[in-house]
Design a protein around this motif. Sequence first.
Motif, PDB file in Angstrom:
ATOM      1  N   TRP A  28       0.836  -1.191   0.000  1.00 35.44           N
ATOM      2  CA  TRP A  28       0.000   0.000   0.000  1.00 35.44           C
ATOM      3  C   TRP A  28       0.875   1.246   0.000  1.00 35.44           C
ATOM      4  O   TRP A  28       1.855   1.337   0.742  1.00 35.44           O
ATOM      5  N   GLN A  46      -9.874   7.423   0.223  1.00 34.26           N
ATOM      6  CA  GLN A  46      -8.570   7.467   0.871  1.00 34.26           C
ATOM      7  C   GLN A  46      -7.475   7.455  -0.196  1.00 34.26           C
ATOM      8  O   GLN A  46      -7.639   6.853  -1.260  1.00 34.26           O
ATOM      9  N   ARG A  84      -4.855   5.746  -0.594  1.00 34.88           N
ATOM     10  CA  ARG A  84      -4.051   4.527  -0.438  1.00 34.88           C
ATOM     11  C   ARG A  84      -4.343   3.608  -1.594  1.00 34.88           C
ATOM     12  O   ARG A  84      -5.501   3.243  -1.840  1.00 34.88           O
ATOM     13  N   ALA A 115      -8.097   1.847  -1.391  1.00 33.60           N
ATOM     14  CA  ALA A 115      -8.828   1.737  -0.131  1.00 33.60           C
ATOM     15  C   ALA A 115     -10.007   2.696  -0.153  1.00 33.60           C
ATOM     16  O   ALA A 115      -9.874   3.866  -0.505  1.00 33.60           O
ATOM     17  N   LEU A 152     -13.142  -1.660  -0.510  1.00 36.72           N
ATOM     18  CA  LEU A 152     -12.119  -1.231  -1.459  1.00 36.72           C
ATOM     19  C   LEU A 152     -12.718  -1.164  -2.862  1.00 36.72           C
ATOM     20  O   LEU A 152     -13.808  -1.656  -3.123  1.00 36.72           O
ATOM     21  N   THR A 160     -11.542  -7.027   2.037  1.00 34.96           N
ATOM     22  CA  THR A 160     -10.177  -6.527   2.191  1.00 34.96           C
ATOM     23  C   THR A 160      -9.266  -7.277   1.227  1.00 34.96           C
ATOM     24  O   THR A 160      -9.562  -8.408   0.820  1.00 34.96           O
TER      25      THR A 160
END
Length: 234
Positions: free
Chosen positions: A136, A168, A170, A183, A188, A205
């Motif tokens: 990440w 986010q 990420r 993310a 996600l 996840t």
Amino acid sequence: MTVPRAGWACALAWLLALAVLPWWLGAPLLLAIGTGLLVAPDRLHGHARLLRLSLRWGLPGVSFAVQRALGGDAFAWAMAWLGALVGYTLLAGLEAWLDRGLREPLDQPDVRDWPELALAPIGPAATFIELQPPRWIEGDCPDPRGGAACWTDGRFRFADGSVVKAEQARGSFSPDGRWFAAAARGGLVLLDRDRRRRYRLRGWTLCGWHDGPWLARGEGPARAWREVLGQRGS
């Protein structure tokens, strides 16, 4: 969805409060809660369970307030029951729509059966898969295919013009660069760059990479992307 013992008192208090309030106050309140869950499920993800319980327990209270306002006779009770029936029908449709991303195809094999099959005298041979952990990166993510996925204005932008919206900053590329994971609140977002398809997965996840992403939900086992997305081809 069950109510814990500690929540029974709050649920009953909520029901009684809506039963005492005039129906023209309780009904718009429930309508506002349902509308919020419908138009902004991601923002309310952390409070979705409480809001859905408030709808379930609030409908009887509003129905009682309706019959009380109509005089409490047989006609009033009939209208209250009719309103409750319509309300719970709409609520069932709302919850089915909210849970649409959690339903799994009926023809999917249960991965919990595979260890038993591997130990059986006749069955598929056991295989060991080693996942490469996701890397990440906050902000701009170097692209294995060249360039980078640049984070700006709440989205990742790729050199080929593709865009992935995320809450986010990420992101993680697969080793071969075909897949990109971002993310997001409550889950996600996956981008299949070869097929130019995006998938928003609530509650899932990223576990790692092996011939694509491997995903898990809650404490469940990791599953290949073909199982999660309901695809068979590569």
